[in-house]
Scaffold this motif. Structure first.
Motif, PDB file in Angstrom:
ATOM      1  N   LEU A 187      -7.563  10.676 -10.200  1.00 39.89           N
ATOM      2  CA  LEU A 187      -5.920  10.901  -9.853  1.00 39.89           C
ATOM      3  C   LEU A 187      -5.858   9.087 -10.267  1.00 39.89           C
ATOM      4  O   LEU A 187      -6.502   8.045  -9.903  1.00 39.89           O
ATOM      5  N   SER A 213      -3.446   1.049  -4.320  1.00 39.35           N
ATOM      6  CA  SER A 213      -2.752   1.421  -2.628  1.00 39.35           C
ATOM      7  C   SER A 213      -4.078   0.847  -2.231  1.00 39.35           C
ATOM      8  O   SER A 213      -4.104   0.334  -1.198  1.00 39.35           O
ATOM      9  N   MET A 253       1.004  -1.055   0.047  1.00 39.25           N
ATOM     10  CA  MET A 253       0.100   0.156   0.318  1.00 39.25           C
ATOM     11  C   MET A 253       0.890   1.220  -0.280  1.00 39.25           C
ATOM     12  O   MET A 253       0.705   1.816  -0.639  1.00 39.25           O
ATOM     13  N   ILE A 254       2.119   0.882   1.031  1.00 40.36           N
ATOM     14  CA  ILE A 254       2.447   2.655   1.140  1.00 40.36           C
ATOM     15  C   ILE A 254       3.790   2.608  -0.265  1.00 40.36           C
ATOM     16  O   ILE A 254       4.679   3.349  -0.270  1.00 40.36           O
ATOM     17  N   GLY A 277       5.171   5.421   6.036  1.00 42.72           N
ATOM     18  CA  GLY A 277       3.998   5.721   4.823  1.00 42.72           C
ATOM     19  C   GLY A 277       3.685   6.772   5.899  1.00 42.72           C
ATOM     20  O   GLY A 277       3.917   7.697   4.106  1.00 42.72           O
ATOM     21  N   ARG A 311       4.224  11.114  -0.327  1.00 36.12           N
ATOM     22  CA  ARG A 311       4.094  12.768  -1.428  1.00 36.12           C
ATOM     23  C   ARG A 311       2.564  12.365  -1.630  1.00 36.12           C
ATOM     24  O   ARG A 311       2.470  13.646  -1.571  1.00 36.12           O
ATOM     25  N   ASN A 312       1.813  11.238  -1.538  1.00 34.07           N
ATOM     26  CA  ASN A 312       0.801  11.046  -2.123  1.00 34.07           C
ATOM     27  C   ASN A 312      -0.211  11.099  -1.077  1.00 34.07           C
ATOM     28  O   ASN A 312      -0.446  10.199  -0.134  1.00 34.07           O
ATOM     29  N   PRO A 362      -3.107   5.369  -6.834  1.00 33.70           N
ATOM     30  CA  PRO A 362      -3.695   5.572  -5.754  1.00 33.70           C
ATOM     31  C   PRO A 362      -4.431   4.271  -5.419  1.00 33.70           C
ATOM     32  O   PRO A 362      -5.354   3.598  -4.842  1.00 33.70           O
ATOM     33  N   GLN A 368       3.299   2.040  -3.640  1.00 31.78           N
ATOM     34  CA  GLN A 368       2.646   1.382  -4.720  1.00 31.78           C
ATOM     35  C   GLN A 368       2.174   3.303  -5.580  1.00 31.78           C
ATOM     36  O   GLN A 368       2.202   4.411  -4.428  1.00 31.78           O
ATOM     37  N   ARG A 369       2.719   3.502  -6.614  1.00 33.92           N
ATOM     38  CA  ARG A 369       2.542   5.035  -7.373  1.00 33.92           C
ATOM     39  C   ARG A 369       0.975   5.315  -7.096  1.00 33.92           C
ATOM     40  O   ARG A 369       0.736   6.372  -6.566  1.00 33.92           O
ATOM     41  N   GLU A 373       0.011  11.517 -12.171  1.00 33.01           N
ATOM     42  CA  GLU A 373       1.008  13.204 -11.856  1.00 33.01           C
ATOM     43  C   GLU A 373       2.197  12.878 -11.360  1.00 33.01           C
ATOM     44  O   GLU A 373       2.265  12.001 -10.708  1.00 33.01           O
ATOM     45  N   MET A 393      -4.683   7.167   3.813  1.00 28.87           N
ATOM     46  CA  MET A 393      -4.793   5.837   4.444  1.00 28.87           C
ATOM     47  C   MET A 393      -3.742   4.874   5.270  1.00 28.87           C
ATOM     48  O   MET A 393      -4.176   4.317   6.494  1.00 28.87           O
ATOM     49  N   CYS A 394      -1.959   5.730   4.700  1.00 33.59           N
ATOM     50  CA  CYS A 394      -1.112   5.427   6.755  1.00 33.59           C
ATOM     51  C   CYS A 394      -2.092   4.818   7.575  1.00 33.59           C
ATOM     52  O   CYS A 394      -1.412   4.465   8.695  1.00 33.59           O
ATOM     53  N   LEU A 454       4.602  13.813  -9.310  1.00 31.50           N
ATOM     54  CA  LEU A 454       4.731  14.271  -7.710  1.00 31.50           C
ATOM     55  C   LEU A 454       6.494  14.497  -7.245  1.00 31.50           C
ATOM     56  O   LEU A 454       6.708  15.511  -6.774  1.00 31.50           O
ATOM     57  N   ILE A 500      -3.579  11.144  -0.233  1.00 31.73           N
ATOM     58  CA  ILE A 500      -4.275  10.213  -0.232  1.00 31.73           C
ATOM     59  C   ILE A 500      -3.892   9.104   0.700  1.00 31.73           C
ATOM     60  O   ILE A 500      -4.247   8.503   1.938  1.00 31.73           O
ATOM     61  N   ILE A 501      -2.563   8.492  -0.544  1.00 31.23           N
ATOM     62  CA  ILE A 501      -1.516   7.250   0.631  1.00 31.23           C
ATOM     63  C   ILE A 501      -1.541   7.727   2.131  1.00 31.23           C
ATOM     64  O   ILE A 501      -1.520   6.806   2.898  1.00 31.23           O
ATOM     65  N   ASN A 532       0.317  16.666  -4.833  1.00 33.93           N
ATOM     66  CA  ASN A 532       1.734  16.516  -3.468  1.00 33.93           C
ATOM     67  C   ASN A 532       1.696  17.377  -2.174  1.00 33.93           C
ATOM     68  O   ASN A 532       1.360  18.085  -2.651  1.00 33.93           O
TER      69      ASN A 532
END
Lengths: 198, 101, 648
Positions: A79, A31, A22-23, B22, B27-28, A28, A25-26, A83, B34-35, A85, B30-31, B92
């Motif tokens: 998304l 993820s 999950m952490i 995480g 840098r995302n 989302p 992955q690029r 994008e 979730m973390c 980053l 949304i992730i 970001n």
């Protein structure tokens, strides 16, 4: 090696794998799917621990509702990992972050080792059988509506506030609409601001 | 039951550590979010384990409360993400720095 | 018995509240009615109170009315209480009587002023304060009235505050009076310290036991109170505000700066006569300052050209007379002169106001002349007042002035020098008053055509008070005829119960003075004739100089140009005060402002702010805006905390 141990190990490995993926992955969307995997594995462990109601809740509310909400937002914002980053921050900060996280983990393990193991609690799980009705909907609800009635009612208010807050925050102002229809000026000042601050 | 409580607690610590990494690394936004949920869940796991060990279901109620908080947090947090994204066209987190000096 | 006593000051206060709270909402007739009516009622009540007091046996002529306790602080206990005794009875009659006439006069004089309502509100407030001052039964309440009249004086001097000189004069009066008040307060503290009370009756009764006669404490207390008196009553060295106070409306000058307020100092000393009599040194200072002021102001008055300024210096001079009387322990003579002076000086000021009114606000007597035929009533009343102030036999001023002169010589505290100074002052007074009269009302008409065209006698509203005051100026003195002329001095007898004298209190004093007078009948009569003869000569000389041969006056001025310059510029006292006191004060203030305030205090405050700013500048980079950075620091903090708990 009992069945319990096997189930625990498989679930634990799946949960950790899901979390790790999950952490890393690029995209989302991926993820979120790995997160659901991890949650399901955790739900299995809950049920193994006789927490039937809470385990079901975890799957239904968490995996089913909240994660779908995440997915929905990702789709809404369109998304797909498209994008860029940009470059990652400096290696020093990266190392610092790993060191800090691992230190925290090490401390937890140290606490488990020095405090839990050797305490009366340590053996309870393996020796005492669960009481009747442990973790059933009925018994949890009994607690929820007697001993924890006020916290329960407060969570109701909290959710209501969260709903109202979410609506207020995410709502588009009429003025913004007008601006957006003419041009995308709404984003322009933000970008210039970005330049200035950099 | 043959699995000791320390094993469950260690699993919770591992999940919490992954969640921490995480949050710090992603840098995302949304992730990152979730973390945070993952970290909440690792705490839940510990609560469930202790609940079973002590034969008290108060821990289950706590998990229930944490779930509500997580749901509320997700709702408000995602609303904020939508609003910020609308203004800045990015998820970001490093670029959400308009509140700095 | 005299339950209505509190109404006497209260009525003007009600008048003030009505006029003051409804400024700009009342029509002029209502304002006039409230303003004059409240004082008129006070006058009627004062007359009732006077006759009630008179009906009492001599020894018990004292009515005290305690309204409520004002300050109950431990042993310090002060009441709001009014005291009616022969002295305050005289004072309330003067204040309400003259005050009423001046109020009526103001109706005519101020008729066209936009601040009509404000004027009457102030005037009523003044009357309230003055009545509180004279009716108070303790020093503290007296001080309240004392400050109240000072405030009203300030307000009324600066009544036309849009004029720079008027507001400056108001401030000057206020500040100079503060210096005096300081002394009064300190004197009051000493009295309370020694006696333990501020009530007049208690203080006067216990003064002989609480103080050592002629000792340092009583002398200090009396001198400090006298400092207060010099401020309020315009004596050397604090007289400088009174001439400037003429910037106010003329009826104000008549009421406050001639008839009533400025006599508060004399009243205060007469009220404290039991204390002063125990401090011969203080009495001597009072007498010397009084005599010096009388002479000093009279010489300045000789050459002034502003009609109101001449009268102002004349007031200072006459107040000096009153202090001279008090200084030789002839307190009742001082009060007697206070009363007659209130009549004729109020008349003089109102007459001057009438002249100024007619002359379209011209105050320079060099531009007047020949007004006699244009303003007949004003002229005749003015003449009567001049005769009274000059001390021509038959007029009120003669009796009071003669009594003071005689006491200055014959009293135990008297001295030949004091008498001579007093006599010279009397001559100068007669001279400059008639100079004023001749320059204003006789001779050539020196005003321009435009002013001349507008010359008119004042309306009835103004002339009637003039006539009433003229009658009082003439007959006012007959209540205090000297013994030597075979009459009974009712006035002295009236005041005798409360005026301390060498031999003690009460009736003894009168008999004692009577005897001392009787022993020197020939001398007293001789001096009286001498004074009258000299005064008549002075008047004739003034006539000669300013009416018949004006060129001689010019020649004299040229020959003694140096002296004239000094006198004309009032001995440069204002300039000296400016250089010695005001300038250093300003420099000191500028130093405090520029150095202490700006550099030190502001520097300190700004310095702290700058340190904070610089620190913020330094630490703001921690506020990077990077959420993950914050999170890292947060987790690091958790690590440290948990580590600490684990390792402990």
């Amino acid at each position: 090696m009992t069945l319990d141990t096997v189930i625990f190990f498989i679930s634990a490995v799946v949960a950790v794998f899901g979390a790790t993926m999950m952490i890393s992955q690029r995209n989302p969307v991926a993820s979120v799917l790995y997160m659901i995997l991890s949650l399901v594995a955790q739900a299995v462990i809950y049920i193994q621990l006789s927490a039937l109601f809470v385990g079901a809740m975890l799957v239904i509310v968490y995996a089913g509702a909240i994660m779908v909400l995440f997915l929905f937002v990702i789709m809404l914002l369109n998304l797909r990992g498209s994008e860029d980053l940009g470059a990652h921050s400096s290696p020093i900060s990266k190392v610092t972050k790993y060191v800090v996280s691992i230190l925290l983990f090490v401390e937890f393990v140290f606490v488990i080792k020095s405090v839990i193991i050797g305490s009366p609690v340590a053996g309870l799980l393996t020796t005492t059988p669960p009481v009747d009705d442990f973790g059933s909907v009925k018994s949890v609800s009994m607690l929820l509506f007697t001993k924890y009635l006020y916290p329960f009612e407060l969570t109701g208010i909290l959710l209501l506030i969260a709903v109202v807050g979410a609506v207020v925050i995410a709502r588009r102002d009429k003025a913004d609409d007008v601006e957006d229809t003419h041009s995308s000026t709404g984003t322009e000042p933000a970008k210039t601001d970005e330049v200035v601050t950099k | 039951m043959t699995v000791p409580i320390s094993a469950y607690l260690t699993l919770a610590a591992v999940l919490f550590g992954i969640g921490t990494i995480g949050v710090l690394m992603s840098r995302n936004i949304i992730i990152l979010f979730m973390c945070i949920e993952l970290m909440l869940n690792s705490a839940n796991l510990a609560l469930i384990a202790f609940s079973r060990a002590l034969n008290m279901m108060d821990g289950h109620v706590m998990v229930f409360l944490v779930l509500t908080v997580a749901a509320a947090e997700a709702a408000v947090g995602l609303a904020m993400i939508i609003t910020i994204f609308r203004n800045r066209e990015t998820i970001n987190i490093d670029r959400y720095s308009m509140m700095k000096w | 018995m005299a339950d209505y006593l509190y109404l006497i000051p209260l009525l003007p206060l009600i008048g003030f509240l009505i006029n003051g709270l409804l400024i700009g909402r009342l029509p002029k007739p209502v304002i006039s009615l409230v303003g004059c009516g409240s004082i008129g009622l006070s006058l009627v009540l004062s007359l009732f109170a006077f006759f009630e007091l008179r009906s009492l046996p001599e020894a018990s002529r004292l009515i005290e009315q305690v309204l409520f306790t004002w300050v109950p602080a431990g042993s310090f206990h002060v009441n709001i209480a009014y005291l009616l005794d022969p002295l305050s009875a005289v004072m309330i009659l003067v204040v309400t009587g003259v005050g009423f006439l001046i109020h009526v006069y103001s109706v005519g004089y101020m008729a066209h002023d936009p601040g009509y309502g404000r004027y009457f509100a102030y005037l009523n407030l003044f009357t309230f304060s003055m009545l509180t001052l004279v009716l108070a039964d303790n020093y503290l309440l007296m001080f309240v009235g004392w400050e109240g009249v000072g405030l009203c004086s300030y307000l009324l001097i600066g009544f036309w505050f849009e004029k720079q000189s008027a507001s400056d004069a108001g401030k000057k009066a206020f500040i100079v009076n503060r210096i005096g008040d300081f002394g009064f307060l300190l004197g009051m503290f000493i009295i309370f310290w020694q006696v333990g009370s501020l009530d007049f009756t208690v203080v006067m009764a216990s003064a002989p036991t609480a103080f050592v006669a002629g000792g340092g404490l009583i002398t200090a207390a009396c001198l400090l109170m006298f400092v207060g008196a010099t401020g309020k009553s315009a004596q050397i060295p604090l007289y400088v505000w009174l001439p400037d106070a003429m910037e106010g409306p003329t009826p104000v000058s008549a009421l406050i700066h001639a008839a009533t307020m400025v006599t508060a100092g004399v009243y205060m000393i007469a009220r404290s006569s039991a204390l002063f009599i125990m401090a011969p040194d203080a009495l001597m200072v009072v007498a010397i300052v009084g005599a010096a002021t009388a002479l000093f102001a009279a010489t300045i008055g000789l050459v002034q050209n502003d009609i109101k300024r001449v009268l102002a210096y004349s007031t200072v001079s006459q107040l000096g007379y009153m202090f001279l009387a008090c200084g030789v322990a002839a307190f009742s003579a001082g009060i007697f002169h206070l009363m007659t002076h209130a009549f004729f000086k109020a008349l003089l000021f109102l007459g001057a106001g009438s002249v100024i009114h007619a002359m379209s606000n011209e105050q320079d007597i060099r531009k007047m002349g020949g007004l006699k035929k244009h303003l007949p009533i004003t002229y005749w009343t003015f003449l009567l007042a001049c005769l009274a102030i000059a001390g021509i036999p038959g007029f009120s001023g003669f009796f009071s002035k003669d009594e003071i002169l005689w006491k200055a010589l014959s009293s135990n505290h008297g001295h030949l020098l004091l008498y001579v100074v007093g006599l010279v002052t009397a001559l100068l007074t007669a001279f400059y008053m008639f100079r004023l009269l001749y320059l204003t009302f006789h001779g050539n008409e020196r005003m321009d055509e435009h002013t001349k065209h507008h010359l008119h006698e004042s309306p009835k509203m103004m002339t009637v008070p003039l006539m009433v005051l003229a009658v009082l100026s003439v007959i006012g003195g007959y209540v205090g005829m000297p013994h030597v002329l075979g009459a009974t001095n009712y006035f002295e007898h009236w005041l005798a119960p409360i005026m301390a004298s060498e031999t003690g209190h009460g009736g003894e004093a009168a008999t004692d003075l009577h005897m001392s007078g009787a022993g020197n009948t020939t001398l007293e009569l001789g001096l009286m004739f001498l004074a009258v003869a000299l005064i008549v000569c002075a008047i004739l000389y003034a006539r000669h100089l300013y009416l018949n041969k004006p060129e001689i006056a010019t020649r004299l001025r040229e020959r003694f140009s140096g002296l004239h310059t000094v006198l004309y510029n009032k001995y440069f006292v204002d300039e000296i005060y400016g250089a010695v006191i005001v300038r250093p004060l300003i420099y000191g203030s500028v130093f405090l402002w520029k150095v202490v305030d700006v550099v030190m205090i502001d520097g300190l405050a700004n310095g702290f702010a700058r340190v904070g700013q610089d620190m913020a500048e330094l630490f703001k980079y921690a506020q990077s805006g990077r959420v993950r950075g914050y999170a890292t620091v947060f987790v690091a903090g958790v690590v440290v905390l948990v580590g600490y708990l684990v390792m402990r």
